[in-house]
Design a protein around this motif. Structure first.
Motif, short mmCIF file in Angstrom:
data_model
loop_
_atom_site.label_atom_id
_atom_site.label_comp_id
_atom_site.label_asym_id
_atom_site.label_seq_id
_atom_site.Cartn_x
_atom_site.Cartn_y
_atom_site.Cartn_z
N GLY A 243 6.34 43.10 57.15
CA GLY A 243 7.22 44.19 56.77
C GLY A 243 8.63 43.99 57.32
N ILE A 244 8.72 43.55 58.59
CA ILE A 244 10.04 43.29 59.16
C ILE A 244 10.73 42.15 58.42
CG2 ILE A 244 11.22 42.40 61.21
CD1 ILE A 244 9.32 43.93 62.93
N ALA A 245 9.95 41.10 58.09
CA ALA A 245 10.55 39.94 57.43
C ALA A 245 11.04 40.27 56.02
CB ALA A 245 9.53 38.80 57.37
N ASN A 246 10.28 41.08 55.28
CA ASN A 246 10.61 41.34 53.88
C ASN A 246 11.45 42.59 53.68
OD1 ASN A 246 9.12 39.08 52.96
ND2 ASN A 246 7.23 40.25 53.13
N TYR A 247 11.28 43.55 54.57
CA TYR A 247 11.98 44.83 54.38
C TYR A 247 12.74 45.25 55.64
CZ TYR A 247 8.48 44.88 50.68
OH TYR A 247 7.68 44.54 49.63
#
Length: 401
Positions: A105-109
């Motif tokens: 989630g951190i990487a994509n959003y």
């Protein structure tokens, strides 16, 4: 009348029992041991109170995550090696999956997440590590010699924060403990209900030490990210004395200076780890998934998770046949007393660098960390609630200030 459960000798049944614990066991390693006692001593009567206490003593004696190792041994006692694997998988997978999803989630959003929320997670890590230092120091450094050893270890690691420096401190503390400390004799106990031959135990222990020696060589001979990750996380899992929080400085020294994971992501993930049930070692799954190089994502998370827990399997299964001799060895207990004092120093050093220096920049950061610390230590609020509240507070403060 005592009811003897026979169906839970099946590995699938063991997996389901530990899966429920993995979904509900909040509060860290000490709380996990309490959950295990209620479930397996009081309710299911898998073993006696004394046997359970002795099993906990063994797993605290060994490097690695004590609660996970107790779970592995309990599964082993019911259904052999397959039971050990089932117990570990059930207890570990819920938090590992949650943390991999958080990393993705951190990487994509990441841009969609308010910076204040991530900063709040970094700040709550200060409170969590401070709580761990406080509790461990009270238990493991009860006198002036061990307090002094803790302080010396912290100073050395701050001056030489590399993995080699940390290993040297642990080794030196063990020698110091052997020379200086004189622990009491072991108390009476019941034998552990686990039968493994000395030969099998020696083979598992030999494999543990062989991997510890060979993996660094393979990482140099076969340059590649996967082998380097396996080497780094296996070594971290092999050298953690004193509880899951102590893995923080070891992993930070491996993944942040190398550029595998940014310091911001490292601390945000460590904060998030406090909000999920299950063992703290599943932080490795977050780091593997958050790698800036390939493999990352689900594959990276699984590689790091398996690498950091493999030493626990090898050590628990290998040490069980020799525990009777080890528990009576005054020299081994003295060595462990020195090592335990030093690992509190390692964690104290990590509290300053990188945790404090990366999170506390403004007066409001210190205030938030102080409130979180009091909430954990004195209000006895559940860690997941403190983590969620700190993330929300960090988001609100980003608007106000």
């Amino acid at each position: 009348m005592t009811i003897i459960h026979t169906y839970d000798r099946n590995p699938w049944s063991i997996f389901l029992i530990f899966l429920r614990l993995g979904l509900t066991s909040f509060g860290g390693p000490i709380a996990h041991l309490g959950y295990f006692r209620d479930e397996f001593v009081t309710r299911r009567r898998w073993l006696s109170e004394r046997s359970y206490a002795d099993l906990v003593a063994l797993c605290q004696f060994l490097p690695g995550p004590a609660s996970s190792q107790v779970g592995i041994a309990l599964g082993l006692s019911r259904s052999g090696y397959s039971g050990a694997l089932a117990a570990w998988a059930g207890f570990t997978l819920p938090s590992a999956v949650a943390l991999i999803l958080f990393a993705l989630g951190i990487a994509n959003y990441g841009s969609a997440v308010a910076p204040g929320v991530l900063h709040g997670l970094k700040v709550v890590a200060v409170a969590v590590v401070a709580q761990a230092v406080w509790g461990m120091a009270r238990n493991l450094c009860p006198d002036a010699p061990r307090i002094s050893l803790m302080a010396i270890a912290a100073c050395i690691v701050l001056l030489e924060p590399s993995t080699g420096g940390q290993i040297g401190v642990i080794a030196g503390a063990g020698i110091t403990g052997l020379l200086l400390f004189k622990p009491a004799k072991a108390a009476a106990h019941d034998p552990l209900p686990i039968t493994i031959s000395h030969r099998a135990g020696a083979l598992w222990l030999s494999l543990f030490f062989a991997l510890l020696a060979v993996l660094p060589i393979l990482a140099r001979l076969l340059p590649g990210q996967t082998m380097a990750m396996v080497d780094a996380f296996y070594r971290a899992g092999s050298l953690v004395f004193g509880g899951g929080h102590v893995v923080l400085p070891l992993l930070q020294a491996e993944v942040v200076p190398s550029g595998w994971v940014s310091n911001e992501a490292f601390l945000a993930g460590y904060g998030a780890t406090q909000a999920v049930p299950g063992p703290l070692f599943t932080f490795a799954a977050f780091l593997g998934a958050a790698m800036n190089t390939s493999p990352s994502g689900w594959i990276g998370g699984l590689i790091c998770l398996l690498a950091i827990f493999t030493p626990s399997f090898l050590l628990v299964i290998g040490a069980l046949p020799f525990w009777e001799q080890l528990r009576r060895s005054v020299g081994m207990q003295a060595t462990l007393a020195g090592i335990n004092a030093a690992v509190v120093g390692l964690l104290l050093a990590a509290l300053y660098q990188p945790v404090w220096t990366s999170a506390i920049h403004q007066p409001q950061d210190f205030g938030l960390a102080l409130v979180a610390f009091i909430a954990l230590m004195f209000w006895k609020l559940p860690p997941w609630l403190v983590v969620a509240g700190s993330g929300m507070a960090g988001w609100l403060l980003s608007f106000i200030l």
